[in-house]
Design a protein around this motif. Structure first.
Motif, PDB file in Angstrom:
ATOM      1  N   ASP A   1       0.730  -1.193   0.039  1.00 45.16           N
ATOM      2  CA  ASP A   1      -0.145  -0.213   0.027  1.00 45.16           C
ATOM      3  C   ASP A   1       0.861   1.109   0.053  1.00 45.16           C
ATOM      4  O   ASP A   1       1.697   1.375   0.604  1.00 45.16           O
ATOM      5  N   LYS A   2       0.609   2.199  -0.716  1.00 42.92           N
ATOM      6  CA  LYS A   2       1.102   3.569  -0.729  1.00 42.92           C
ATOM      7  C   LYS A   2       0.268   4.361   0.389  1.00 42.92           C
ATOM      8  O   LYS A   2      -0.671   4.593   0.229  1.00 42.92           O
ATOM      9  N   VAL A   3       1.208   4.984   1.265  1.00 42.30           N
ATOM     10  CA  VAL A   3       0.542   5.794   2.328  1.00 42.30           C
ATOM     11  C   VAL A   3       1.242   7.154   2.259  1.00 42.30           C
ATOM     12  O   VAL A   3       2.218   7.438   1.890  1.00 42.30           O
ATOM     13  N   ILE A   4       0.454   7.919   2.776  1.00 41.87           N
ATOM     14  CA  ILE A   4       0.948   9.489   3.041  1.00 41.87           C
ATOM     15  C   ILE A   4       0.898  10.051   4.394  1.00 41.87           C
ATOM     16  O   ILE A   4       0.072   8.935   5.226  1.00 41.87           O
ATOM     17  N   GLY A   5       1.243  10.974   5.037  1.00 46.00           N
ATOM     18  CA  GLY A   5       1.020  11.650   6.121  1.00 46.00           C
ATOM     19  C   GLY A   5      -0.428  11.522   6.565  1.00 46.00           C
ATOM     20  O   GLY A   5      -1.038  12.176   6.035  1.00 46.00           O
ATOM     21  N   GLY A   6      -0.922  10.960   7.898  1.00 44.38           N
ATOM     22  CA  GLY A   6      -2.079  11.142   8.334  1.00 44.38           C
ATOM     23  C   GLY A   6      -3.058   9.752   8.153  1.00 44.38           C
ATOM     24  O   GLY A   6      -3.952   9.638   8.647  1.00 44.38           O
ATOM     25  N   ASP A   7      -2.557   9.105   7.055  1.00 44.66           N
ATOM     26  CA  ASP A   7      -3.147   7.660   6.812  1.00 44.66           C
ATOM     27  C   ASP A   7      -3.086   6.771   8.158  1.00 44.66           C
ATOM     28  O   ASP A   7      -2.174   6.715   8.770  1.00 44.66           O
ATOM     29  N   ILE A   8      -4.343   6.086   8.101  1.00 42.72           N
ATOM     30  CA  ILE A   8      -4.400   5.025   9.221  1.00 42.72           C
ATOM     31  C   ILE A   8      -3.755   3.596   8.853  1.00 42.72           C
ATOM     32  O   ILE A   8      -4.335   3.117   8.069  1.00 42.72           O
TER      33      ILE A   8
ATOM     34  N   SER B   1       5.774   9.446   3.937  1.00 42.49           N
ATOM     35  CA  SER B   1       4.994   8.943   2.856  1.00 42.49           C
ATOM     36  C   SER B   1       5.816   8.025   2.305  1.00 42.49           C
ATOM     37  O   SER B   1       7.212   7.794   2.364  1.00 42.49           O
ATOM     38  N   GLY B   2       5.064   6.941   1.438  1.00 41.91           N
ATOM     39  CA  GLY B   2       6.057   5.952   0.750  1.00 41.91           C
ATOM     40  C   GLY B   2       5.260   4.672   0.723  1.00 41.91           C
ATOM     41  O   GLY B   2       3.836   4.734   0.991  1.00 41.91           O
ATOM     42  N   GLU B   3       5.764   3.664   0.331  1.00 43.20           N
ATOM     43  CA  GLU B   3       5.293   2.318   0.077  1.00 43.20           C
ATOM     44  C   GLU B   3       5.346   1.360   1.247  1.00 43.20           C
ATOM     45  O   GLU B   3       6.612   1.422   1.807  1.00 43.20           O
ATOM     46  N   ILE B   4       4.635   0.830   1.925  1.00 45.26           N
ATOM     47  CA  ILE B   4       4.760  -0.116   3.060  1.00 45.26           C
ATOM     48  C   ILE B   4       5.357  -1.357   2.403  1.00 45.26           C
ATOM     49  O   ILE B   4       4.995  -2.035   1.651  1.00 45.26           O
ATOM     50  N   THR B   5       6.738  -1.685   3.324  1.00 46.40           N
ATOM     51  CA  THR B   5       7.468  -2.710   2.770  1.00 46.40           C
ATOM     52  C   THR B   5       7.327  -3.894   4.045  1.00 46.40           C
ATOM     53  O   THR B   5       7.664  -5.008   3.818  1.00 46.40           O
ATOM     54  N   SER B   6       6.966  -3.685   5.283  1.00 47.18           N
ATOM     55  CA  SER B   6       6.678  -4.262   6.200  1.00 47.18           C
ATOM     56  C   SER B   6       5.618  -3.771   7.170  1.00 47.18           C
ATOM     57  O   SER B   6       5.784  -2.474   7.511  1.00 47.18           O
ATOM     58  N   ILE B   7       4.858  -4.698   7.569  1.00 47.54           N
ATOM     59  CA  ILE B   7       3.848  -4.288   8.564  1.00 47.54           C
ATOM     60  C   ILE B   7       3.470  -5.627   9.304  1.00 47.54           C
ATOM     61  O   ILE B   7       3.232  -6.426   8.965  1.00 47.54           O
ATOM     62  N   THR B   8       3.381  -5.517  10.724  1.00 48.69           N
ATOM     63  CA  THR B   8       3.437  -6.838  11.633  1.00 48.69           C
ATOM     64  C   THR B   8       2.241  -6.574  12.886  1.00 48.69           C
ATOM     65  O   THR B   8       2.175  -5.605  13.273  1.00 48.69           O
TER      66      THR B   8
ATOM     67  N   ASP C   1       9.235  -0.919  16.330  1.00 47.60           N
ATOM     68  CA  ASP C   1       9.107  -0.627  15.074  1.00 47.60           C
ATOM     69  C   ASP C   1       7.729  -1.651  14.579  1.00 47.60           C
ATOM     70  O   ASP C   1       7.670  -2.886  14.782  1.00 47.60           O
ATOM     71  N   ILE C   2       6.608  -0.932  14.063  1.00 49.33           N
ATOM     72  CA  ILE C   2       5.598  -1.690  13.603  1.00 49.33           C
ATOM     73  C   ILE C   2       5.192  -1.595  12.211  1.00 49.33           C
ATOM     74  O   ILE C   2       4.649  -2.520  11.520  1.00 49.33           O
ATOM     75  N   CYS C   3       6.054  -0.732  11.443  1.00 48.88           N
ATOM     76  CA  CYS C   3       5.678  -0.751   9.979  1.00 48.88           C
ATOM     77  C   CYS C   3       6.924   0.082   9.499  1.00 48.88           C
ATOM     78  O   CYS C   3       7.732   0.790  10.142  1.00 48.88           O
ATOM     79  N   VAL C   4       7.365  -0.178   8.305  1.00 47.18           N
ATOM     80  CA  VAL C   4       8.595   0.343   7.404  1.00 47.18           C
ATOM     81  C   VAL C   4       7.925   0.636   6.097  1.00 47.18           C
ATOM     82  O   VAL C   4       7.289  -0.068   5.279  1.00 47.18           O
ATOM     83  N   LEU C   5       8.281   1.969   5.890  1.00 45.69           N
ATOM     84  CA  LEU C   5       8.118   2.291   4.485  1.00 45.69           C
ATOM     85  C   LEU C   5       9.307   2.524   3.768  1.00 45.69           C
ATOM     86  O   LEU C   5      10.448   3.074   3.844  1.00 45.69           O
ATOM     87  N   ASP C   6       9.033   2.001   2.227  1.00 47.58           N
ATOM     88  CA  ASP C   6      10.420   2.188   1.456  1.00 47.58           C
ATOM     89  C   ASP C   6      11.650   1.306   1.883  1.00 47.58           C
ATOM     90  O   ASP C   6      12.721   1.720   1.457  1.00 47.58           O
ATOM     91  N   GLY C   7      11.266   0.466   2.800  1.00 46.87           N
ATOM     92  CA  GLY C   7      12.593  -0.204   3.217  1.00 46.87           C
ATOM     93  C   GLY C   7      13.373   0.402   4.012  1.00 46.87           C
ATOM     94  O   GLY C   7      14.186  -0.067   4.806  1.00 46.87           O
ATOM     95  N   THR C   8      13.147   1.948   4.350  1.00 45.85           N
ATOM     96  CA  THR C   8      14.119   2.427   5.273  1.00 45.85           C
ATOM     97  C   THR C   8      13.431   3.329   6.416  1.00 45.85           C
ATOM     98  O   THR C   8      13.797   3.326   7.431  1.00 45.85           O
TER      99      THR C   8
END
Length: 587
Positions: free
Chosen positions: A127-134, A155-162, A171-178
């Motif tokens: 998923d592609k997300v931006i600031g404020g997205d749940i 903002s970015g693409e979710i590469t990991s979420i657990t 850490d619960i989520c990673v965007l763009d790997g970084t």
């Protein structure tokens, strides 16, 4: 970390030199005790610092450490049910560490770093997300689902979420790997959280208080002020609003309140049962307590702490009400700090920027479309109490507030002395949301609601004029129609506007019940006028047994509102019977 040196101490104000790398509103740590302070003025390399803790024992030559960060609050699971001081330090954790009184220099995390929360993702990898997205949720209390949002600016693409049990700093989520996201966010208190668009506040905040909902409603996302002298019931009104208003989150800021009043709040709120859910009201409440014996500088910060927490829940799409009790004491803190800075005073010694500071606070209210990909709506309603000395609302804090807010609930000492509560004076209170609220009432409650409200208000205004005549020449000098008008307005005042906050039924009154009660009282007046025209004695109308039932209609339970309709039918039948029996008026 840059180190400065203290050259002057004036109560909570400390002046330090060698601070050329610091900025206004940066947080600093003062002396070797590392007391929390905030820079409020820069002159060359000299910084004026307001210290949020007791400064006794600090002197020239002590060090000042800059952090390079503004005063911020921590946002995340753990806010609800908590009690914080003016700069969001948890009072319960303080008590465990240092006893019943705050010990200066004590360091404690604002939010618990060790407690684990069950994070449930609502977004997925790719998923592609931006600031404020749940991106997920945490069931923080049985009432409130805490929505975890992408921090503003990321903002970015979710590469990991657990999914799983996490602390707020894991850490619960990673965007763009970084870019790593935790549940904990920070936000500077003096900067409003952004939103997409401000909306027109067109839905009333229903409070269950008849004098407010019928005559002086406030909109969700609106602003209201409750000025009144000491003992006129400001705090009880705010308690009632916190308990009954149809908002999902309540933020209660005790700003410079007496310690015993805040103790009442802290003791009562956990015991109050939320009528909508049967759970404790604290399950959806954040309390910020900065009592009058706590450091004055933290009082100035407390309302910013409260409004920032309110904005965070608004961004989740919730309706939030923030009660500030009382902004007069916040203004007194401003005045004290301004005096120590040797600024040019304005009216009554308050700083010249009092009005702009008050406006900046109230303008953070509003109904908005929140940041993020979806168009969820959130709202903050700000209700501020004002305590003008001697009840004189011509003083600067009241006037600065009234220029900003759109609803004025003027509390009257004379009414409270007569035991008329809520002591809101219907002749000098007002709301600027009336037209919008009338449209809403016509569509959702009764097309006649606005007309009945206007008629009742007209009668109350006419009563005030008639009472002047009565005081001069007595009631008997009035016409029968005017005497009937006094009877009807007495019923409006005593049976409708008066409301017992401690009665299990009368403490809350739905709009449907308010509508039926007002119609019933006005029906008594209209039928009475017709009966007098037909020659019925005024005393016969005054002594009608059904009047007792009209007076007690406020104690009818919400589940049995048809009983009010039955009283209206009995009223009509009894009045018709009086007319049929006939009655010749005294000559």
């Amino acid at each position: 970390m840059k180190v400065g040196k203290i050259i002057k101490v004036s109560g909570p104000l400390v002046v330090a030199e060698g601070m050329d790398e610091a900025n206004v509103y940066d947080v600093v740590q003062v002396s070797d005790n590392r007391l929390v302070g905030e820079i409020i003025e820069m002159r060359g390399d000299r910084a004026s610092i307001q210290v949020y803790e007791e400064t006794t024992g600090i002197g020239p030559g002590d060090p000042v450490y800059t952090t390079g960060e503004p005063l911020s609050v921590e946002l995340g699971p753990g806010l609800l049910e908590a009690m914080f001081d003016g700069i969001q330090r948890p009072l319960e954790e303080f008590r465990k560490l240092s006893g019943d009184f705050l010990t200066r220099g004590t360091k404690v995390d604002n939010l618990n770093r060790e407690k684990k929360w069950h994070f449930v993702p609502t977004a997925k990898v790719g998923d592609k997300v931006i600031g404020g997205d749940i991106i997920g949720t945490v069931q923080e209390t049985p009432l409130i689902l805490h929505k975890i949002m992408v921090p503003i600016g990321m903002s970015g693409e979710i590469t990991s979420i657990t999914e799983g049990m996490f602390t707020i700093i894991e850490d619960i989520c990673v965007l763009d790997g970084t870019q790593k996201i935790q549940m904990l966010q920070k936000w500077p208190v003096r900067k409003g959280r952004p939103f997409k668009k401000k909306l027109n506040p067109d839905v009333p905040l229903l409070t269950g208080q008849r004098v407010i909902d019928t005559f002086f409603p406030v909109a969700k996302g609106g602003t209201a002020a409750i000025p009144g002298p000491f003992g006129s019931g400001k705090t009880v009104v705010q308690h009632q609003l916190a308990k009954w208003a149809d908002t999902e989150i309540v933020v209660y800021v005790g700003c410079g309140e007496r310690g015993n009043e805040m103790t009442d709040v802290l003791m009562e709120f956990p015991e109050i049962i939320d009528p909508a859910t049967g759970e404790s009201l604290m399950k959806r409440t954040v309390l910020i307590a900065n009592t009058s014996n706590m450091p004055v500088a933290a009082r100035e910060a407390s309302i910013y702490t409260g409004i920032t927490i309110a904005e965070y829940f608004r961004d989740m799409g919730y309706s939030v009400a923030i009660m500030a009790d009382s902004t007069s004491r916040w203004a007194e803190a401003l005045r004290e700090m301004s005096g120590r800075l040797e600024e040019m005073p304005g009216d009554e010694g308050y700083p010249a920027y009092l009005a702009s500071r008050a406006a900046a606070f109230y303008e953070r209210a509003g109904k908005v479309i929140c940041n993020g990909s979806d168009d969820r709506e959130g709202a903050i309603t700000v209700i501020g109490a004002v305590s003008p000395p001697g009840g004189d609302i011509s003083e600067p804090v009241s006037q600065a507030t009234l220029r900003i807010v759109k609803v004025f609930w003027g509390l009257d000492h004379a009414l409270s002395y007569k035991r008329h509560f809520p002591a809101i004076n219907w002749l000098n209170s007002y709301t600027l949301y009336q037209t919008k609220m009338d449209h809403w009432m016509a569509e959702n409650i009764d097309p006649e609601f606005a007309k009945n409200r206007a008629k009742a208000m007209t009668l109350l205004q006419e009563e005030a004029q008639l009472q002047e005549i009565v005081r001069l020449v007595g009631r008997d000098s009035l016409s029968y129609e005017d005497q009937l008008k006094l009877e009807a307005t007495k019923s409006i005042r005593e049976d409708y506007l008066q409301q017992n906050a401690f009665h299990e039924i009368d403490t809350f009154c739905s709009l449907q019940k308010q509508n039926k009660m007002l119609k019933l009282i006005l029906k008594f007046y209209d039928l009475g006028v017709k009966a007098i025209e037909k020659g019925v004695y005024l005393k016969s109308i005054e002594k009608m047994p059904v009047r007792e039932k009209i007076a007690r209609s406020k104690y009818i339970e919400e589940a049995h509102l048809e009983q009010i309709d039955e009283i209206a039918q009995q009223l009509e039948a009894d009045m018709n019977k009086l007319i049929e029996e006939g009655g010749i008026l005294d000559a």
